[in-house]
Design a protein around this motif. Structure first.
Motif, PDB file in Angstrom:
ATOM      1  N   ASN A 260     -45.211  40.693  95.665  1.00 49.31           N
ATOM      2  CA  ASN A 260     -44.957  39.356  95.621  1.00 49.31           C
ATOM      3  C   ASN A 260     -45.924  38.423  94.766  1.00 49.31           C
ATOM      4  N   LYS A 261     -46.082  38.897  93.358  1.00 47.52           N
ATOM      5  CA  LYS A 261     -47.003  37.925  92.611  1.00 47.52           C
ATOM      6  C   LYS A 261     -46.466  37.364  91.421  1.00 47.52           C
ATOM      7  N   ILE A 262     -47.082  36.679  90.806  1.00 48.58           N
ATOM      8  CA  ILE A 262     -46.661  35.976  89.316  1.00 48.58           C
ATOM      9  C   ILE A 262     -48.135  36.349  88.625  1.00 48.58           C
ATOM     10  N   PHE A 263     -47.895  36.727  87.303  1.00 49.55           N
ATOM     11  CA  PHE A 263     -48.911  36.772  86.429  1.00 49.55           C
ATOM     12  C   PHE A 263     -48.713  36.077  85.119  1.00 49.55           C
ATOM     13  N   THR A 264     -49.911  35.699  84.838  1.00 54.55           N
ATOM     14  CA  THR A 264     -49.711  34.852  83.443  1.00 54.55           C
ATOM     15  C   THR A 264     -50.205  36.025  82.324  1.00 54.55           C
ATOM     16  N   ILE A 265     -49.283  35.922  81.105  1.00 58.24           N
ATOM     17  CA  ILE A 265     -49.549  36.914  80.060  1.00 58.24           C
ATOM     18  C   ILE A 265     -49.958  36.026  78.903  1.00 58.24           C
ATOM     19  N   HIS A 266     -51.071  36.689  78.307  1.00 57.49           N
ATOM     20  CA  HIS A 266     -51.661  36.069  77.113  1.00 57.49           C
ATOM     21  C   HIS A 266     -51.268  37.003  75.730  1.00 57.49           C
ATOM     22  N   LEU A 267     -50.434  36.413  75.123  1.00 60.05           N
ATOM     23  CA  LEU A 267     -49.861  37.509  74.017  1.00 60.05           C
ATOM     24  C   LEU A 267     -51.121  37.710  72.861  1.00 60.05           C
ATOM     25  N   ASP A 268     -51.899  36.786  72.663  1.00 59.31           N
ATOM     26  CA  ASP A 268     -52.678  37.285  71.381  1.00 59.31           C
ATOM     27  C   ASP A 268     -53.971  38.385  71.723  1.00 59.31           C
ATOM     28  N   ALA A 269     -54.306  39.118  70.534  1.00 63.00           N
ATOM     29  CA  ALA A 269     -55.047  39.964  70.628  1.00 63.00           C
ATOM     30  C   ALA A 269     -54.575  41.112  71.567  1.00 63.00           C
ATOM     31  N   GLY A 270     -53.490  41.403  71.431  1.00 69.04           N
ATOM     32  CA  GLY A 270     -52.867  42.713  71.949  1.00 69.04           C
ATOM     33  C   GLY A 270     -52.402  42.468  73.314  1.00 69.04           C
ATOM     34  N   GLY A 271     -52.379  41.433  73.908  1.00 72.47           N
ATOM     35  CA  GLY A 271     -52.200  40.951  75.201  1.00 72.47           C
ATOM     36  C   GLY A 271     -53.223  41.226  76.346  1.00 72.47           C
ATOM     37  N   SER A 272     -53.059  40.376  77.227  1.00 72.74           N
ATOM     38  CA  SER A 272     -53.844  40.499  78.657  1.00 72.74           C
ATOM     39  C   SER A 272     -53.164  39.772  79.769  1.00 72.74           C
ATOM     40  N   TYR A 273     -53.619  39.804  80.905  1.00 71.82           N
ATOM     41  CA  TYR A 273     -52.936  39.300  81.893  1.00 71.82           C
ATOM     42  C   TYR A 273     -54.003  38.897  83.001  1.00 71.82           C
ATOM     43  N   GLU A 274     -53.493  37.887  83.864  1.00 66.67           N
ATOM     44  CA  GLU A 274     -54.344  37.711  85.286  1.00 66.67           C
ATOM     45  C   GLU A 274     -53.103  37.158  86.110  1.00 66.67           C
ATOM     46  N   ALA A 275     -53.253  37.348  87.633  1.00 65.07           N
ATOM     47  CA  ALA A 275     -52.384  36.748  88.493  1.00 65.07           C
ATOM     48  C   ALA A 275     -52.619  35.458  88.743  1.00 65.07           C
ATOM     49  N   LEU A 276     -51.638  34.669  89.119  1.00 66.42           N
ATOM     50  CA  LEU A 276     -51.887  33.455  89.678  1.00 66.42           C
ATOM     51  C   LEU A 276     -52.635  33.507  91.123  1.00 66.42           C
ATOM     52  N   LYS A 277     -53.575  32.772  91.256  1.00 61.74           N
ATOM     53  CA  LYS A 277     -54.233  32.808  92.468  1.00 61.74           C
ATOM     54  C   LYS A 277     -53.457  31.850  93.611  1.00 61.74           C
ATOM     55  N   LEU A 278     -52.318  32.337  94.009  1.00 65.10           N
ATOM     56  CA  LEU A 278     -51.610  31.547  94.990  1.00 65.10           C
ATOM     57  C   LEU A 278     -52.250  31.780  96.133  1.00 65.10           C
ATOM     58  N   GLN A 279     -52.075  30.298  97.078  1.00 68.25           N
ATOM     59  CA  GLN A 279     -52.468  30.283  98.273  1.00 68.25           C
ATOM     60  C   GLN A 279     -51.811  31.164  99.156  1.00 68.25           C
ATOM     61  N   SER A 280     -50.420  31.384  98.943  1.00 68.10           N
ATOM     62  CA  SER A 280     -49.546  32.286  99.916  1.00 68.10           C
ATOM     63  C   SER A 280     -48.620  32.873  98.894  1.00 68.10           C
ATOM     64  N   ASP A 281     -48.193  34.109  99.281  1.00 65.72           N
ATOM     65  CA  ASP A 281     -47.284  34.785  98.365  1.00 65.72           C
ATOM     66  C   ASP A 281     -45.858  34.180  98.181  1.00 65.72           C
ATOM     67  N   VAL A 282     -45.115  34.372  97.210  1.00 66.85           N
ATOM     68  CA  VAL A 282     -44.092  34.077  96.811  1.00 66.85           C
ATOM     69  C   VAL A 282     -42.910  35.660  97.127  1.00 66.85           C
ATOM     70  N   ARG A 283     -42.412  35.460  98.422  1.00 70.66           N
ATOM     71  CA  ARG A 283     -41.894  36.947  98.787  1.00 70.66           C
ATOM     72  C   ARG A 283     -40.876  37.392  97.968  1.00 70.66           C
ATOM     73  N   GLY A 284     -40.918  38.753  97.407  1.00 70.75           N
ATOM     74  CA  GLY A 284     -40.248  39.126  96.448  1.00 70.75           C
ATOM     75  C   GLY A 284     -39.864  38.130  95.330  1.00 70.75           C
ATOM     76  N   ALA A 285     -41.077  37.869  94.758  1.00 71.09           N
ATOM     77  CA  ALA A 285     -40.852  36.848  93.875  1.00 71.09           C
ATOM     78  C   ALA A 285     -39.864  37.545  92.454  1.00 71.09           C
ATOM     79  N   ASN A 286     -39.229  36.511  92.094  1.00 69.02           N
ATOM     80  CA  ASN A 286     -37.947  37.133  91.161  1.00 69.02           C
ATOM     81  C   ASN A 286     -38.002  36.178  89.964  1.00 69.02           C
ATOM     82  N   GLY A 287     -36.975  35.093  90.065  1.00 68.60           N
ATOM     83  CA  GLY A 287     -36.817  34.307  89.072  1.00 68.60           C
ATOM     84  C   GLY A 287     -37.610  33.343  88.855  1.00 68.60           C
ATOM     85  N   LEU A 288     -38.008  32.882  87.450  1.00 68.53           N
ATOM     86  CA  LEU A 288     -38.883  32.015  86.939  1.00 68.53           C
ATOM     87  C   LEU A 288     -38.343  31.141  85.732  1.00 68.53           C
ATOM     88  N   THR A 289     -38.665  29.845  85.745  1.00 68.33           N
ATOM     89  CA  THR A 289     -38.545  28.950  84.729  1.00 68.33           C
ATOM     90  C   THR A 289     -39.587  27.894  84.716  1.00 68.33           C
TER      91      THR A 289
END
Length: 292
Positions: A145-174
């Motif tokens: 139930n999470k969404i992550f930000t991906i940074h593509l530079d320097a081989g790639g890294s990520y961190e989770a959005l610090k959501l106040q509440s989960d997105v149940r079954g988080a799926n489609g994004l735009t």
């Protein structure tokens, strides 16, 4: 009386024809097993295929990325994936969510040139990808139930959005760069239709998922229309041939159903003008559906 019955039957037949004629199968043969995501490229499309069995979390090595031309003919672009799903193209790289990794492939050669491992998060269901800019992607993880930000530079890294509440079954994004909104929809808990459609305003803190409607479903893909006034969302409805496309008016939250034949697992689609190009996951077809 006979005249009126005949006329009614003709009208009914016409209505049925109008309804069923609004979907066109684009693939010329059954070259796919379980297509999950489609993205336009040059004069055709890249399509991710989970492979035989269609297990979205299986590390079985039978996942494929196809290239389909405008004649609906498919050729293999890359093999050896596990259960490839959502896609995004940045520069000359096709990025694909594959179980617990995001992989990047050179669009010209099909060679894998990027890997970002998410196994430390506990996910086995990275799902959709969307591009923020030339250096940043977002990816959903449905099972946690999470969404992550991906940074593509320097081989790639990520961190989770610090959501106040989960997105149940988080799926489609735009992502809409103008408003700074990341639109998202959820497949829910799998046991019941309890996914929601909403957005996260990335210009404000804290990160909060704000539903746009109270309607719940098994939501999969989500895209914004060119005029940025509506969202198009696919809803499986059930694990049978009952799937539909929805149009959601962003300003009012009003939802209407696109008039089209029911689909068998409408997955992560793309828009082409005023039509949706939709993978029917459980039928292994690609369908072209007008939105009006």
């Amino acid at each position: 009386m006979k005249h009126y019955i005949t006329k009614a039957l003709l009208l009914l037949a016409g209505a049925v024809y109008t309804q069923t004629s609004q979907a066109q199968q684009l693939n010329s043969s059954k070259f796919m097993k379980t297509p999950e995501s489609i993205i336009p490229f040059q004069q055709g499309y890249f399509i991710t295929d989970l492979g035989a069995g269609g297990d979205p979390s299986a590390k079985d090595g039978n996942g494929v990325i196809w290239k389909m031309d405008k004649k609906g003919q498919g050729t293999v672009f890359a093999t050896g994936l596990d259960a490839p799903k959502g896609t995004a193209i940045v520069g000359h790289t096709l990025y694909v969510a594959d179980v617990d990794k995001v992989k990047g492939f050179d669009v010209s050669t099909g060679k894998q040139i990027f890997t970002l491992d998410f196994s430390a998060t506990g996910t086995l269901l990275l799902n959709d990808l969307t591009k923020k800019d030339e250096h940043t992607l977002f990816v959903s993880a449905s099972d946690i139930n999470k969404i992550f930000t991906i940074h593509l530079d320097a081989g790639g890294s990520y961190e989770a959005l610090k959501l106040q509440s989960d997105v149940r079954g988080a799926n489609g994004l735009t992502y809409d760069a103008t408003s700074g909104r990341l639109y998202a929809c959820g497949f829910g808990s799998l046991k019941t239709q309890d996914g929601l459609i909403g957005y996260i305003d990335l210009k404000k803190q804290p990160d909060t998922f704000i539903p746009l409607s109270e309607r719940k479903g098994f939501y999969d893909g989500i895209e914004m229309t060119a005029n940025k006034k509506q969202l198009v969302i696919s809803d499986w409805v059930s694990f049978e041939k009952k799937g539909i496309l929805l149009l959601l008016d962003i300003a009012s939250g009003k939802i209407t159903t696109v008039k089209a034949p029911l689909m068998n697992g409408p997955a992560d689609f793309t828009l082409s003008g005023n039509t949706a190009i939709v993978p029917a996951f459980l039928d292994a077809d690609i369908l072209r559906i007008p939105l009006n």
